[in-house]
Scaffold this active site. Structure first.
Site, PDB file in Angstrom:
ATOM      1  NE  ARG A  33      -3.062  -0.130   3.243  1.00 50.55           N
ATOM      2  CZ  ARG A  33      -4.326  -0.051   3.249  1.00 50.55           C
ATOM      3  NH1 ARG A  33      -5.128  -0.930   2.382  1.00 50.55           N
ATOM      4  NH2 ARG A  33      -5.050   0.999   3.596  1.00 50.55           N
ATOM      5  CD1 TRP A  88      -0.208   8.753   2.677  1.00 45.99           C
ATOM      6  CD2 TRP A  88       1.817   7.982   1.713  1.00 45.99           C
ATOM      7  NE1 TRP A  88       0.130   9.350   1.914  1.00 45.99           N
ATOM      8  CE2 TRP A  88       1.155   8.960   1.173  1.00 45.99           C
ATOM      9  CE3 TRP A  88       3.091   7.272   1.398  1.00 45.99           C
ATOM     10  CZ2 TRP A  88       1.842   9.417  -0.061  1.00 45.99           C
ATOM     11  CZ3 TRP A  88       3.659   7.730   0.123  1.00 45.99           C
ATOM     12  CH2 TRP A  88       2.922   8.636  -0.479  1.00 45.99           C
ATOM     13  CG  ASN A 115      -4.897   3.372   8.875  1.00 52.30           C
ATOM     14  OD1 ASN A 115      -3.552   3.628   9.319  1.00 52.30           O
ATOM     15  ND2 ASN A 115      -5.175   2.450   8.162  1.00 52.30           N
ATOM     16  N   GLY A 116      -5.997   7.738   8.923  1.00 53.83           N
ATOM     17  CA  GLY A 116      -6.943   8.743   8.718  1.00 53.83           C
ATOM     18  C   GLY A 116      -6.544   9.983   8.872  1.00 53.83           C
ATOM     19  CE  LYS A 607      -1.120   9.130 -17.075  1.00 52.93           C
ATOM     20  NZ  LYS A 607      -1.057  10.360 -16.330  1.00 52.93           N
ATOM     21  CD  GLU A 610       2.397   7.828 -18.027  1.00 55.90           C
ATOM     22  OE1 GLU A 610       3.594   7.538 -17.401  1.00 55.90           O
ATOM     23  OE2 GLU A 610       1.554   8.580 -17.591  1.00 55.90           O
ATOM     24  CG  HIS A 626      -3.047  27.667 -37.358  1.00 53.39           C
ATOM     25  ND1 HIS A 626      -3.186  28.631 -38.380  1.00 53.39           N
ATOM     26  CD2 HIS A 626      -3.805  28.053 -36.628  1.00 53.39           C
ATOM     27  CE1 HIS A 626      -3.964  29.359 -37.912  1.00 53.39           C
ATOM     28  NE2 HIS A 626      -4.498  29.037 -36.824  1.00 53.39           N
ATOM     29  CE  LYS A 729       3.475   7.036  -8.750  1.00 55.23           C
ATOM     30  NZ  LYS A 729       2.550   7.638  -9.887  1.00 55.23           N
TER      31      LYS A 729
HETATM   32  C1  F6R Z   1       2.566  10.526 -15.744  1.00 53.62           C
HETATM   33  C2  F6R Z   1       3.611  10.940 -14.600  1.00 53.62           C
HETATM   34  C3  F6R Z   1       4.793  11.665 -15.012  1.00 53.62           C
HETATM   35  C4  F6R Z   1       5.001  12.299 -13.533  1.00 53.62           C
HETATM   36  C5  F6R Z   1       6.178  13.254 -13.677  1.00 53.62           C
HETATM   37  C6  F6R Z   1       6.121  14.214 -12.313  1.00 53.62           C
HETATM   38  O1  F6R Z   1       1.693   9.640 -15.477  1.00 53.62           O
HETATM   39  O2  F6R Z   1       3.344  10.263 -13.686  1.00 53.62           O
HETATM   40  O3  F6R Z   1       4.601  12.406 -15.908  1.00 53.62           O
HETATM   41  O4  F6R Z   1       3.938  13.312 -13.438  1.00 53.62           O
HETATM   42  O5  F6R Z   1       7.444  12.414 -13.521  1.00 53.62           O
HETATM   43  O6  F6R Z   1       6.410  13.491 -11.086  1.00 53.62           O
HETATM   44  P1  F6R Z   1       5.987  14.033  -9.794  1.00 53.62           P
HETATM   45  O7  F6R Z   1       4.463  14.607 -10.058  1.00 53.62           O
HETATM   46  O8  F6R Z   1       6.119  13.031  -8.728  1.00 53.62           O
HETATM   47  O9  F6R Z   1       6.659  15.244  -9.623  1.00 53.62           O
END
Ligand code: F6R
Ligand code: UD1
Length: 734
Positions: A33, A88, A115-116, A607, A610, A626, A729
């Site tokens: 998570r 988190w 949590n919360g 989206k 990628e 254009h 990520k």
């Molecule tokens: C697209 C995506 C990336 C992030 C970019 C910035 O789905 O995830 O384009 O948005 O790498 O990342 P952050 O928001 O973590 O600075």
């Protein structure tokens, strides 16, 4: 998101080593998570003492910390309750004092995992500070632990030795917000409390003997005065809680803790139609045994309980689980599980069933979803709500961003605002730029962090630089932040990850509170960043009478967004079919939008690129003629945003340019829009209908079909959606 795990054994002898291993393994099952720190609380060596071990980082770091503390693993416990947590961070960055369990005092009298978000924690903290409590963490959770102690102490001083669940009722009267929490206490050895509101919590039951019944009765306040204290109980404000007959039935009207019910079930302070009169003795289960845990001969039954925010950590031990409902107070002691509620409500269930989980572990982690990305798309009704939680007063149309409040006068004086971000986060800036300029009347520029740095763009001391980032760790954004800090600008962060580099380095900001995003493609962070930026713009204009009407319309629009997103998600079957037919095996996809929807077009195209590896381009509809129009023929798939706003006639004309060239666009339009209904019949054009909202919020709804489309295009190609090739990520390299 945070994770909770608890383990109680009764008449099942376990060594401390075994108990710690069960807790740690429970936490490992919650790792998926996302979290930044962990901790456990178990019985210490002294009688009725509690040992807390916690550490930032992964569960492996906690294991090392446990080895370092080196508690005697061989001591055995016939009965024991241990609690554990993966955190988190939302309140206070990840550091050891902020890890859970949080405690009431140095003697660990009350220890909590939570949590919360407690939205009134500042008020509670002030109250408790005034009572002499010393806080050691920045968490909201610590105030719950201290509240338990405070209420225990003042009632004890007044001659009440409350049941653990009665004490919990008094605590819950005071707290606002969302919670799933476990509490253990040296005053109630081998007992644990589990309660929830808006945050999931379930209890797994494992016993050698078959349970007598597969449900647990819900217990309501004792109406018969049996065992009632002679003198009234004391609330946190020091006032007595009582009615004529000393019934401590509490109301959920937290704003007015003095409102209470009298013995006839009628409100003495305020009237509540949801309450039923309760006949004396009718539900007097308080001192009875919980039926499920009665043995045939009345002798105690050995039993183990596993408490968790997530079935994934329980299923290894037992498939028999009971899901708590909001406001349930589960009290485990002497091998029994009791469920209490503060009041009866019309139509509410009188029992909680013990269900048998048929799912396997992998299924549970992602719930009914195949991928985290799909799960996160579906979390948006909740995540968008969480971004606004405690920050928007929909009744008075006001915004309160605690992290910006003190800085607003300085920001309002700025000559310009520069928004800086990468990727999806950049698109959320583009999506909100217009409403920012409209409401603040300050010019706003939006910059890609890398380009901003490459150009060595001039920055001045009176500039406001807003950095938007899900991870808070993106190298380009971080470098740009350092660059602006060196030049003396005021920096604001719009960040999901509390304690991240960008959140810490900025002067002030807003945590978007979307919960951890695990899928590489950013989905729920986008919609939450969007909302956070709109709330920021609304805050900047709250002193302008001329903007009053517009602000009210936007705030009321925001209120509906979570339910409207839910509505849009119902389009999934249609989108899935389009991906399997019309859009299957295509090489390229154009996405047209203008005004507020240009950002939606860019984000949708990103989206699709990628995740599905299909070429896609977001095109400003006004730019079509254009150059891009040359691409259009009867074969090129094209999506157009045709939702209603002031630019609608222009969008219509762009789409007509496409259909005139035999293009067959898929139009994202508002529900029952006659113009599109007619065109769908007369031209070869498909529609995806979304609810209508205020123009500047429409992008929040319009992006969802494209998130789903990218997802299904990828799944159909057999791509691992959560880990697309070449992408990470958190992009921590330039
Ligand atoms: C697209 C995506 C990336 C992030 C970019 C910035 O789905 O995830 O384009 O948005 O790498 O990342 P952050 O928001 O973590 O600075
Ligand atoms: C706080 C609670 C929130 C609750 C609300 C209700 C915290 C951490 N949050 O929100 O859960 O719903 O009260 O009143 O207490 N900051 C930065 N840079 C960033 C992001 C944040 O410097 O990129 C700073 C803020 O200026 C603030 C602190 O971090 O000082 C916490 O920010 P945020 O979580 O947004 O707090 P509140 O909006 O006050």
């Amino acid at each position: 998101m945070c994770g909770i795990f608890g383990y109680c054994n009764y008449l099942v002898e376990k060594s401390r080593g075994e108990i710690m291993d069960t807790l740690v393994e429970g936490l490992e099952r919650l790792e998926y998570r996302g979290y930044d720190s962990t901790g456990i609380a178990i019985d210490g060596d002294e009688l009725d003492s509690t040992l807390i071990i916690k550490q930032i980082g992964k569960v492996s770091a906690l294991k090392k910390e446990i080895a370092k503390v080196n508690p005697n693993r061989d001591v055995t416990f016939v009965s024991h309750c241990g609690i554990a947590h993966t955190r988190w961070a939302t309140h206070g960055e990840p550091k050891q004092v902020n890890c859970h369990p949080q405690r009431s005092d140095p003697n660990n009298e009350f220890v909590i995992v939570h949590n919360g978000i407690i939205t009134n924690f500042r008020e509670l903290k002030t109250l408790l500070l005034n009572k002499g409590y010393k806080f050691e963490s920045e968490t909201d959770t610590e105030c719950i632990a201290k509240l338990f102690k405070h209420l225990y102490d003042i009632n004890y001083q007044n001659g009440h030795e409350l049941d653990f669940h009665e004490l919990t009722k008094l605590v819950l009267l005071e707290i606002e917000g969302s919670y799933g929490l476990l509490c253990r206490s040296s005053h109630y050895p081998n007992e644990v409390i589990a309660t929830r509101k808006g945050s999931p919590l379930l209890i797994g039951v494992k016993s050698e003997k078959k349970l007598k019944v597969d449900f647990v009765d819900v217990e309501f306040p004792d109406e018969s005065n049996l065992g009632r204290p002679e003198t009234p109980l004391i609330a946190a404000n020091g006032k007595a809680i009582h009615s004529d007959d000393n019934n401590i039935t509490v109301t959920t009207n937290k704003k007015n803790p003095d409102a209470f019910l009298n013995g006839n079930g009628h409100s003495s302070g305020s009237h509540d139609d949801n309450l039923l009169p309760i006949a004396a003795n009718e539900f007097n289960l308080r001192y009875s045994q919980s039926r499920a845990f009665l043995s045939e001969d009345g002798s105690p039954t050995p039993v183990e309980f596993f408490l968790s925010s997530d079935a994934s950590s329980v299923i290894k031990h037992t498939k028999k689980v009971l899901f708590l409902e909001d406001d349930d107070i589960a009290h485990i002691y002497d091998g029994e599980l009791h469920i209490h509620r503060s009041r009866r409500e019309v139509g509410a269930s009188m029992t909680r069933s013990i269900q048998t989980l048929e799912m396997e572990l992998a299924q549970i982690m992602k719930g009914p979803y195949k991928h985290f990305m799909q799960k996160e798309i579906y979390e948006q009704p909740e995540s968008t709500f969480n971004t606004m939680r405690g920050r928007i007063d929909f009744e008075n149309n006001s915004i309160n961003l605690g992290g910006l409040k003190a800085w607003l006068p300085a920001i309002r004086r700025a000559r310009r605002i520069i928004m800086i971000a990468c990727g999806t986060s950049y698109h959320s800036c583009l999506a909100t730029r217009a409403i920012f300029e409209e409401l603040s009347e300050i010019p706003v520029s939006v910059e890609l962090a890398s380009d901003f740095l490459d150009r060595k763009s001039p920055v001045f001391r009176d500039d406001i630089c807003v950095f938007v980032s899900q991870s808070g760790e993106t190298a380009d954004t971080m470098l740009a932040l350092n660059y602006t800090l060196e030049r003396g600008a005021l920096t604001v962060g719009i960040v999901n990850t509390v304690g991240s580099s960008i959140s810490r380095a900025t002067h002030c900001g807003v945590h978007i509170n979307a919960g951890p995003e695990i899928g590489v493609a950013s989905t729920k962070a986008y919609t939450s960043q969007y909302i956070a930026l709109v709330m920021f713009a609304l805050s900047l204009s709250d002193d302008r009478v001329s903007k009053l009407e517009r602000r009210e319309a936007i705030i009321q629009g925001l209120k509906l967004i979570p339910s409207q997103v839910k509505q849009v998600l119902k389009l999934e079957p249609k989108i899935k079919e389009l991906c399997a037919t019309k859009l299957a095996d295509q090489k390229s996809l154009l996405i047209l939008g203008r005004g507020y929807q240009f950002a939606s077009a860019l984000e949708g195209a990103l989206k699709i690129k990628e995740i599905s590896y299909m070429h896609s381009e977001g095109v400003l509809a006004g730019e079509l003629k254009h150059g891009v129009l040359a691409l259009v023929d009867e074969n090129l798939p094209l999506i157009a945003f045709g939702t209603r706003d002031s630019l609608f006639p222009k969008v219509l004309s762009s789409i007509e340019q496409v259909t005139a060239r035999k293009g067959h666009p898929i139009v994202i339009c508002n529900e029952n829009d006659e113009v599109w209904m007619e065109k769908a019949v007369n031209s070869n054009l498909e529609t995806l209908e979304v609810p209508q909202t205020v123009d500047c919020l429409q992008g929040l709804l319009n992006i969802v079909p494209l998130q789903l489309m990218s997802y299904w295009l990828a799944v159909n190609k057999g791509i691992d959606v959560d880990f697309p090739r070449n992408l990470a990520k958190s992009v921590t390299v330039e």
